[in-house]
Write a protein that holds these residues in place. Structure first.
Motif, short mmCIF file in Angstrom:
data_model
loop_
_atom_site.label_atom_id
_atom_site.label_comp_id
_atom_site.label_asym_id
_atom_site.label_seq_id
_atom_site.Cartn_x
_atom_site.Cartn_y
_atom_site.Cartn_z
N MET A 1 -33.63 -9.62 6.84
CA MET A 1 -33.26 -8.64 5.84
C MET A 1 -34.08 -8.81 4.56
N VAL A 2 -34.44 -10.05 4.24
CA VAL A 2 -35.28 -10.29 3.07
C VAL A 2 -36.57 -9.49 3.17
N SER A 3 -37.11 -9.43 4.38
CA SER A 3 -38.37 -8.72 4.59
C SER A 3 -38.20 -7.22 4.78
N PHE A 4 -37.12 -6.82 5.46
CA PHE A 4 -37.03 -5.43 5.90
C PHE A 4 -35.95 -4.61 5.20
N TYR A 5 -35.26 -5.21 4.24
CA TYR A 5 -34.36 -4.41 3.39
C TYR A 5 -34.77 -4.61 1.95
N GLN A 6 -35.57 -3.70 1.47
CA GLN A 6 -36.07 -3.71 0.09
C GLN A 6 -35.66 -2.39 -0.57
N PRO A 7 -34.39 -2.29 -0.93
CA PRO A 7 -33.87 -1.00 -1.41
C PRO A 7 -34.42 -0.60 -2.78
N THR A 8 -34.45 0.70 -2.99
CA THR A 8 -34.77 1.26 -4.31
C THR A 8 -33.58 2.11 -4.74
N ALA A 9 -33.65 2.61 -5.95
CA ALA A 9 -32.55 3.45 -6.45
C ALA A 9 -32.34 4.68 -5.59
N GLU A 10 -33.43 5.17 -4.97
CA GLU A 10 -33.35 6.38 -4.14
C GLU A 10 -33.14 6.07 -2.66
N ARG A 11 -33.78 4.99 -2.16
CA ARG A 11 -33.72 4.66 -0.74
C ARG A 11 -33.04 3.29 -0.59
N TYR A 12 -31.75 3.31 -0.24
CA TYR A 12 -31.00 2.06 -0.22
C TYR A 12 -29.95 1.98 0.90
N LYS A 13 -29.76 3.04 1.65
CA LYS A 13 -28.67 3.09 2.62
C LYS A 13 -29.04 2.40 3.95
N ILE A 14 -28.00 1.90 4.61
CA ILE A 14 -28.14 1.24 5.90
C ILE A 14 -27.18 1.89 6.89
N ILE A 15 -27.66 2.19 8.08
CA ILE A 15 -26.81 2.72 9.15
C ILE A 15 -26.49 1.61 10.14
N VAL A 16 -25.21 1.50 10.48
CA VAL A 16 -24.73 0.53 11.45
C VAL A 16 -23.58 1.17 12.22
N GLU A 17 -23.32 0.69 13.42
CA GLU A 17 -22.17 1.20 14.15
C GLU A 17 -20.88 0.65 13.54
N ALA A 18 -19.83 1.46 13.49
CA ALA A 18 -18.53 0.98 13.01
C ALA A 18 -18.02 -0.09 13.98
N GLY A 19 -17.33 -1.07 13.42
CA GLY A 19 -16.81 -2.14 14.27
C GLY A 19 -17.88 -3.08 14.76
N ALA A 20 -18.97 -3.22 14.00
CA ALA A 20 -20.01 -4.17 14.38
C ALA A 20 -19.42 -5.58 14.39
N PHE A 21 -20.10 -6.50 15.06
CA PHE A 21 -19.62 -7.87 15.11
C PHE A 21 -19.45 -8.38 13.67
N PRO A 22 -18.38 -9.14 13.38
CA PRO A 22 -18.10 -9.54 12.01
C PRO A 22 -19.28 -10.16 11.27
N SER A 23 -20.05 -11.01 11.93
CA SER A 23 -21.19 -11.63 11.26
C SER A 23 -22.15 -10.58 10.72
N ASP A 24 -22.38 -9.53 11.49
CA ASP A 24 -23.25 -8.45 11.04
C ASP A 24 -22.64 -7.72 9.85
N GLN A 25 -21.33 -7.50 9.92
CA GLN A 25 -20.67 -6.82 8.81
C GLN A 25 -20.79 -7.63 7.53
N TYR A 26 -20.53 -8.93 7.61
CA TYR A 26 -20.58 -9.78 6.43
C TYR A 26 -22.01 -9.88 5.89
N MET A 27 -22.96 -9.96 6.82
CA MET A 27 -24.36 -10.06 6.43
C MET A 27 -24.78 -8.81 5.66
N LEU A 28 -24.47 -7.63 6.20
CA LEU A 28 -24.86 -6.38 5.54
C LEU A 28 -24.15 -6.23 4.19
N GLU A 29 -22.87 -6.55 4.17
CA GLU A 29 -22.10 -6.43 2.92
C GLU A 29 -22.71 -7.29 1.82
#
Length: 425
Positions: free
Chosen positions: A113-141
């Motif tokens: 994520m350090v490399s591939f999530y570099q959000p800007t004020a305009e481009r910052y959203k992430i799409i994930v499936e609802a109910g993802a494995f908890p580790s993924d949820q915590y990581m994204l949050e």
């Protein structure tokens, strides 16, 4: 395939199974003093009998060579990561320089994520499936918060349509297009752990790239199970664990994939470590991080040699068996389980398979929605020797793994299922 609910049919299928011999290369636990019907490779794969020898070899190297084991001996530890590359590349559909075994899954998710999530004020959203494995949820949050954004606004969770258990590909692609220039990343599971659905990673990646976003996948339940072709699909990055279908031991080493278009991108943000630095210059001990070519440049610390040894024991079996062969058996074996569940449960109303029927949209896991009996159904099966996996609130996951499960395992489960339905129907 004309399946039959009979011991004779199961025995005949096992007799002509070219992969049947691999079953004897694994150790099976016992339940109630009997060999388990082990359908839990989606949580922890069985131990290969060869693991002990692989570990003993490294322990002997340590005992006989001490620190010299880093550069001397048959498998010098300095290059330990290289041995797993051919198998990992075959399993995930990659070039060898695009994969490396390192760290653990959640650590790798954060590093990527350090490399591939570099959000800007305009481009910052992430799409994930609802109910993802908890580790993924915590990581994204926490990643979103780290960059100063509100997870409620930045994370788009996709849910199935009303009355359905799985996501439709067209709905995923439509949401990617809808988010458009606001989308920074699609970060989904390759195979959804709860439902067992395999997502169309090729189509999702293409759609993400079309709107200028990256696409990455958590392959914890897909690696060694589903068909993967990460390089040709153009996936930007992926990571996985090795203790499920890769049978490498509890909590063992993870692995990553980084597409070769990023192989020589020192400008790409990353958190660096000694083992990711140029191998030829590493012992100069100088300032100035120069990343190694390919996925190796994301390494941090030196390799876990004992963990890699256990990992290699299973990977060598995968190379011998071949992913294409394993996948062919998986479709037939899982199809047999599906047939027997539907044949026996009928109109009982006790359970419902929520995993897609299309083999291309699933691996070997079937998720069963329990409508009556709850966890008592799971406990009943376990008391008769079935090792599956219970997931709240009311799903039992069963994974007939082609590397070590047999058609007779599936038939024996069916007999237990038939008996249990008399209690819960």
């Amino acid at each position: 395939m004309n399946y039959q609910y009979s011991a004779q049919f199961a025995a005949e299928m096992d007799a002509k199974d070219p992969l049947a011999r691999f079953r004897d290369q694994f150790l099976f636990p016992k339940v109630q003093d009997k060999q388990a019907i082990y359908f839990c490779g989606n949580s922890l794969g069985l131990q290969p009998k060869s693991v002990k020898n692989y570990l003993t070899q490294e322990l002997d190297n340590w005992a006989n060579l001490g620190v010299d084991g880093h550069f001397h001996g048959e498998d010098a530890w300095y290059y330990a990561r290289k041995k797993s590359k051919p198998a990992l590349a075959e399993i995930v559909g990659a070039q060898e320089h695009e994969v490396v075994a390192m760290n653990n899954l959640s650590v790798n998710l954060h590093l990527l994520m350090v490399s591939f999530y570099q959000p800007t004020a305009e481009r910052y959203k992430i799409i994930v499936e609802a109910g993802a494995f908890p580790s993924d949820q915590y990581m994204l949050e926490t990643q979103v918060k780290f960059h100063g954004f509100d997870p409620e606004k930045a994370i788009i969770e996709l849910t199935p349509r009303e009355g359905e258990h799985t996501l439709r590909t067209e709905d995923i692609l439509a949401e990617i297009k809808e988010q458009g220039d606001a989308l920074a990343l699609v970060n989904m599971a390759g195979l959804q752990y709860y439902s067992g659905q395999v997502f169309d990673m090729k189509a999702i990646t293409s759609a993400a790239h079309a709107v200028g976003a990256y696409a990455g996948f958590d392959l914890a339940h897909a690696v060694g199970n589903a068909v993967l072709d990460l390089h040709d699909w153009g996936v930007d990055f992926a990571t996985w664990c090795s203790y499920k279908y890769l049978n490498s031991g509890p909590g063992n080493v993870s692995g990553i994939f980084v597409h070769e278009r990023f192989a020589e991108r020192p400008d790409l943000p990353r958190f660096a470590g000694w083992w990711g630095h140029d191998e030829g210059q590493r012992f100069l001990m100088e300032k100035g991080f120069a990343p190694m070519y390919g996925a190796d440049g994301w390494q941090l610390s030196n390799s876990d040699v004992l963990g890699l040894a256990a990992h290699q024991a299973s990977l060598d079996i995968f190379l011998e068996a071949g992913m294409k062969n394993l996948r062919q058996k998986s479709e037939v074996l899982t199809g047999y389980l599906e047939f027997l569940i539907e044949e026996i449960s009928g109109e009982s109303g006790v359970l419902e398979i929520i995993t897609p029927k299309d083999p291309a949209q699933r691996g070997c896991q079937l998720s069963l929605h329990i409508h009556r009996g709850g966890k008592d159904v799971f406990d009943e099966w376990y008391n008769h020797g079935v090792v599956g996996d219970w997931r709240n609130p009311n799903v039992i996951r069963l994974a007939p793994t082609p590397l070590y499960n047999s058609f007779m395992d599936v038939f024996r489960f069916a007999e237990i299922l038939e008996h249990s339905l008399k209690k819960f129907a």
